[in-house]
Design a protein around this motif. Sequence first.
Motif, PDB file in Angstrom:
ATOM      1  N   ALA A 180       0.841  -1.202   0.000  1.00 32.17           N
ATOM      2  CA  ALA A 180       0.000   0.000   0.000  1.00 32.17           C
ATOM      3  C   ALA A 180       0.873   1.248   0.000  1.00 32.17           C
ATOM      4  O   ALA A 180       0.574   2.240  -0.677  1.00 32.17           O
ATOM      5  N   THR A 194      -1.606   7.521  -4.745  1.00 28.85           N
ATOM      6  CA  THR A 194      -2.774   8.046  -4.050  1.00 28.85           C
ATOM      7  C   THR A 194      -2.414   8.872  -2.834  1.00 28.85           C
ATOM      8  O   THR A 194      -3.239   9.589  -2.296  1.00 28.85           O
ATOM      9  N   ALA A 195      -1.171   8.726  -2.366  1.00 28.58           N
ATOM     10  CA  ALA A 195      -0.822   9.389  -1.107  1.00 28.58           C
ATOM     11  C   ALA A 195      -0.181  10.750  -1.330  1.00 28.58           C
ATOM     12  O   ALA A 195       0.257  11.391  -0.389  1.00 28.58           O
ATOM     13  N   ARG A 208      -0.390  14.219  -1.375  1.00 33.15           N
ATOM     14  CA  ARG A 208      -1.344  15.274  -1.032  1.00 33.15           C
ATOM     15  C   ARG A 208      -0.589  16.591  -0.859  1.00 33.15           C
ATOM     16  O   ARG A 208       0.545  16.626  -0.420  1.00 33.15           O
ATOM     17  N   THR A 252     -11.311  18.828   9.630  1.00 35.59           N
ATOM     18  CA  THR A 252     -11.708  17.421   9.512  1.00 35.59           C
ATOM     19  C   THR A 252     -12.838  17.106  10.487  1.00 35.59           C
ATOM     20  O   THR A 252     -13.089  17.834  11.448  1.00 35.59           O
ATOM     21  N   VAL A 261      -5.320   3.176   3.951  1.00 30.83           N
ATOM     22  CA  VAL A 261      -4.066   2.505   4.327  1.00 30.83           C
ATOM     23  C   VAL A 261      -2.907   3.071   3.502  1.00 30.83           C
ATOM     24  O   VAL A 261      -1.813   3.316   4.027  1.00 30.83           O
ATOM     25  N   GLU A 262      -3.168   3.301   2.217  1.00 29.95           N
ATOM     26  CA  GLU A 262      -2.104   3.851   1.368  1.00 29.95           C
ATOM     27  C   GLU A 262      -1.612   5.198   1.893  1.00 29.95           C
ATOM     28  O   GLU A 262      -0.451   5.569   1.709  1.00 29.95           O
ATOM     29  N   ALA A 263      -2.506   5.945   2.544  1.00 24.69           N
ATOM     30  CA  ALA A 263      -2.129   7.271   3.035  1.00 24.69           C
ATOM     31  C   ALA A 263      -1.100   7.185   4.166  1.00 24.69           C
ATOM     32  O   ALA A 263      -0.346   8.132   4.400  1.00 24.69           O
ATOM     33  N   GLY A 284      -0.988   3.831   6.488  1.00 27.39           N
ATOM     34  CA  GLY A 284      -1.195   2.665   7.352  1.00 27.39           C
ATOM     35  C   GLY A 284      -0.097   1.642   7.254  1.00 27.39           C
ATOM     36  O   GLY A 284      -0.355   0.481   6.922  1.00 27.39           O
ATOM     37  N   GLU A 314      -2.229  11.640  11.120  1.00 31.32           N
ATOM     38  CA  GLU A 314      -2.735  12.794  10.380  1.00 31.32           C
ATOM     39  C   GLU A 314      -3.147  12.392   8.973  1.00 31.32           C
ATOM     40  O   GLU A 314      -4.258  12.678   8.515  1.00 31.32           O
ATOM     41  N   ALA A 315      -2.267  11.656   8.302  1.00 35.07           N
ATOM     42  CA  ALA A 315      -2.550  11.293   6.909  1.00 35.07           C
ATOM     43  C   ALA A 315      -3.764  10.372   6.803  1.00 35.07           C
ATOM     44  O   ALA A 315      -4.610  10.536   5.924  1.00 35.07           O
ATOM     45  N   VAL A 328      -6.294   9.911   8.988  1.00 35.36           N
ATOM     46  CA  VAL A 328      -7.555  10.562   9.369  1.00 35.36           C
ATOM     47  C   VAL A 328      -8.032  11.440   8.220  1.00 35.36           C
ATOM     48  O   VAL A 328      -9.220  11.476   7.888  1.00 35.36           O
ATOM     49  N   GLU A 329      -7.108  12.132   7.580  1.00 30.13           N
ATOM     50  CA  GLU A 329      -7.522  13.040   6.516  1.00 30.13           C
ATOM     51  C   GLU A 329      -7.947  12.284   5.254  1.00 30.13           C
ATOM     52  O   GLU A 329      -8.849  12.717   4.540  1.00 30.13           O
ATOM     53  N   ALA A 330      -7.323  11.130   5.031  1.00 30.30           N
ATOM     54  CA  ALA A 330      -7.785  10.302   3.899  1.00 30.30           C
ATOM     55  C   ALA A 330      -9.182   9.753   4.197  1.00 30.30           C
ATOM     56  O   ALA A 330     -10.047   9.719   3.317  1.00 30.30           O
ATOM     57  N   MET A 331      -9.398   9.350   5.435  1.00 30.97           N
ATOM     58  CA  MET A 331     -10.714   8.842   5.845  1.00 30.97           C
ATOM     59  C   MET A 331     -11.790   9.899   5.606  1.00 30.97           C
ATOM     60  O   MET A 331     -12.888   9.603   5.148  1.00 30.97           O
ATOM     61  N   ASP A 332     -11.428  11.142   5.916  1.00 30.51           N
ATOM     62  CA  ASP A 332     -12.374  12.240   5.791  1.00 30.51           C
ATOM     63  C   ASP A 332     -12.883  12.436   4.374  1.00 30.51           C
ATOM     64  O   ASP A 332     -13.967  12.982   4.166  1.00 30.51           O
ATOM     65  N   TYR A 358      -4.518  12.248  16.799  1.00 33.79           N
ATOM     66  CA  TYR A 358      -4.754  13.221  15.732  1.00 33.79           C
ATOM     67  C   TYR A 358      -4.509  14.637  16.254  1.00 33.79           C
ATOM     68  O   TYR A 358      -3.896  15.466  15.584  1.00 33.79           O
TER      69      TYR A 358
END
Lengths: 639, 258, 257
Positions: free
Chosen positions: A176, B20-21, B23, B37, C128-130, C132, C204-205, C207-211, C243
């Motif tokens: 991932a 995808t990561a 940002r 958020t 997860v990619e963000a 995890g 941080e990453a 939680v923000e991806a989840m959002d 967070y």
Amino acid sequence: MTALDAKIPGGPLADKWDAYKATAKLVNPNNKRRFRILVVGSGLAGASAAATLAELGYQVDLFTFHDSPRRAHSIAAQGGINAAKNYKGDGDSVDRLFNDTIKGGDFRSREANVYRLAQVSVDIIDQMVAQGVPFAREYGGMLDNRSFGGAQVSRTFYARGQTGQQLLLGAYQQLARQIGLGGVRLFNRTELIDTVVVDGRCAGIVVRDLLTGEISSHAGHATVLATGGYGNVFFLSTNAMNSNVTAAWRAHRRGAMFANPCYTQIHPTCIPQSDPTQSKLTLMSESLRNDGRVWVPRRADDDRPAHLVPEDERDYYLERLYPSYGNLAPRDISSRAAKRLVDKGHGVGPLKNGVYLDFSAAISRLGRDTVQERYGNLFEMYERIAGEDPYAMPMRIYPATHYTMGGLWVDYELATTVPGLYAAGEANFSDHGANRLGASALMQGLADGYFVLPSTISNGLAPLLGKTVPGADHPAFRQAEQEARERFAGYVSRKGSRSPDWFHRELGRIIWDHCGMERTREGLEKALSELPALYDEFTKDLRVTGTDEGVNQTLEKAGRVDDFFQLGMQMCRDALTREESCGAHFRAEYQTEDGEALRDDDRFCHVAAWEWTGDPMQPKRHVEELTFENAHLATRSYK
Amino acid sequence: MTTTASPRAAGTRREPVTATASRRPRRRPFLLDLYSTAVGKKYAMAVSGIAMMGFVLFHMIGNLKMYQGAESLDHYAEFLKRLLYPLAPKESVLWILRSGLVAMLILHLHAAWSLTRLNRHARAVRYQGPRDYQVANFASRSMRWTGLVVLAFIAWHLADLTFGTVNTVGAEGEFVREQVHANVVRSLDRPVVAAFYIVANLLLGVHLRHGAWSIFQSLGWNNPRFNRWREWFASGFAAVVVVGNVSFPIAVLSGVVK
Amino acid sequence: MSHLRNLTLKVWRQDGPDAKGRFESYVIDEISDEASFLEMLDVLNERLIGEGREAVVFDHDCREGICGTCSLMIDGVAHGPKRATTTCQLHMRSFSSGDTIVIEPWRATGFPVVKDLMVDRSAFDRIVEAGGFITAPTGGAPDANLIPVPKTVADASMDAAACIGCGACVAACPNSAANLFTAAKLAHLNLLPQGQAERLSRTEAMVEAMDEHFGSCTNHGECSAACPKEISIDVIALMNKDYRASKIRNRKELSRG
């Protein structure tokens, strides 16, 4: 019949891998991004290979038929992963793991590969811990180990009963990360349906998008198949419902030889079948045998419930027959022992199709809490499925197909007989010989993906630098796409009367009856006469509803069953021609007086690798001779 | 919230997933960043909730003075105006507190409003069959409605006892804000008003019950040893506030307080 | 072994992502109580194919409750009526003859319906990619026992790591929030010593991806009740704390660098 060259490096066994790495050709970091590597499958081997190759700088495309790479069936492994760490100080070493694996495989595996596996096992644990796999710990914070079937040392690392899950999630997380960073392109819900060979070299793959039905081509400098085993040829197995042989089989049809297809492992501790609509069998970790005692009533057709059978009327047959290993005897040996007793009418449970695995002694010795700590989730799983409480009454278990040692033939570099095409993990045949030891599948998948392929692939790619390889617009791709389109359209247009599942069930019944735990010439010949007839019916009477556009799970299944049929024929052929018993391959004609496997080292100390000829009933047999210079070629005894 | 790209229709090529990561870095004050958020907004809800919980608790305690008679309550009102006087000018501290409270209320409302919008959007297509909730209770599922009723009550309450616009102005003449005790008695003597007070405060209790527990989760105050106490605290706090507040209209109606 | 008779299934059928769906009713005359819920759907599908109709599409794979592929909202409960059990491990003995069973796909904007009962849960992969993971490239790891992990910590981490990524938490949450999923992955990694270096940036990453995909937590606890692995909402509190720290402490550290 040609002899196959496994390209084993020279020198002493212990130095081969280091010597290989020291002399293998490398690709310099700036050039790595010029190479595109296609990895098919996202289990332990595929995910770890894709992540590592992308870390090194190659451009990696990962294909999985799952919705997410995290779903691969490696996730279902329960018990653990072996490594020669000797953290327990109980005399373990790389040599001992090597010897145990060779012996467990009944001297039908390649020494050099197995030794490398034992060496690399140590690095795997380090790597997985660094990645955050929450292995079980001692109170002092050190890693805990348990013992496992076929070993007299405690070398198995575990994460409750979910070791496969935790290792797969570890590898998935590394993958991932690379997807996030752009090192890997993920093609999910995309299934391989053909491989393409141009000028004798694998040029890439043809895939089908399971969401849209679209068929497309992907070209790469190297292709890795990490697509798992073919246990689902039996229909009922512990494999996941979607596990299939298609990727390996389609590569086989394009020239990759398929080795030892008859080596299929039966796992001794599964929950017995309970009703005719059952779609799969569930495995209970073999680690249960550490503390559970296996028994059946001494008297056949004893209908009393377990607790009413007095101690002296119980036959703890594994302890009786194999005193030094007892309940931890290797898988094939325990499985056959169970089958023999069930066949003689000693089976327990409503369908009389199981043996007891009893924890009452362990509960009184260790206490319920300790047993719960060790096996709690397995006990819960059993209760959910069987509807019985294993703390109160013994579990019922029976063997089921679980793992396939056979697979695509690969050399020391994990390269198949088609240059540029590699096979890793369960999809290849390499390390387990005729029988795999418990907790070694996870080890092999990760060894191949993390440590072996990244070294051997660069050796294969280096000579390609500066050369052009065929792109996805090459006519060979167009032709393969066209054939695939026609094949899938053909399934839909057959408009027969039987579903793919019906054929699969029938196929599985034939294979299980004649090419299962015990095989005979007569049975195999019968199977080989029944299979073509059934396959013929499949080609005429198949019914797939819906269309070849959009999601169509019936159509996906049809393609997979087609390949299982062809494999099934080869499996039986392989079992028929291997006129000996070894490991999981047990031919009733070849057994010792006390019913143990009788090897024939003079005639069969080799790997059988089959070449596709266009007719699944007439494959061509090749051999790779096996030489044992370090392990002592001996009769396997677990007494 | 952006919508996840929907799976393509048949016949179109899906693109692979990669990079995808990547940002873009955010550059804005960290409180705004935090608030951007959902987790941050919940944090804001918790903090503003704590402030308002403090208010309702002390408001209730202060009002207990009515049981000691008119003089005591009126004196308490005067005391509030003289907080820190003469160090600070008269009513200045009170106004600081009031503006803080109003700010907290606005924050609470804004966060609630935007989270509600987010959550509506997060399930644009609802379940078509009936849901069978396992543990979600009336309190947790009715926060929006209990909150709105309490908000309406606050508005009415201010109009009644602060501005006097809906207070009974009878024989006693003009509404005099400083006559707190008399105003309260006059208002709660009306059975309909008293009933509204009781209902609103019961709903406030329901709102507090879930809110006071949620605070711990939203702020991440979590310790397995004390987690049971979080439930007790929430129930106890809500009960204390409700019992105190509901006692006033009952006391007035039954003539205990005149 | 006994049988259930006369079950009525109300199954959600939807031809594609943008098509309009509807419930279709099917009657199962007889099914063994030893059959699993998905085996009951297999039986239905065999019948549908026999009748020349398209089989009901649903996601499934391992059928032992570990891969997280199966889903289904059964009678308004994610994974059906049995606690701590995935749909594939749910057996028909949990139902009775004559029952009407309503089967719907997970519903969340972050999980768009693909076809019938199949949804797209890729948004979980994006989270997860963000972040995890623990960045640990292959080859450089120290000896495993150089990083002692107290047993209690390893156990707590494992409790969270047991998540199978099935999405029942999102499906059950009245707000379609993915806090339990995200927080479980965070707790798994954030509790371990190996995970400390990236703890705040990871939080941080993720939680923000989840959002970007899901709703917000309002502390109902439905997620944990639906979770086949019974992951506690305590992990959500841990995520919320980390967070906050990521916004305050991480900034300080970043500005120093």
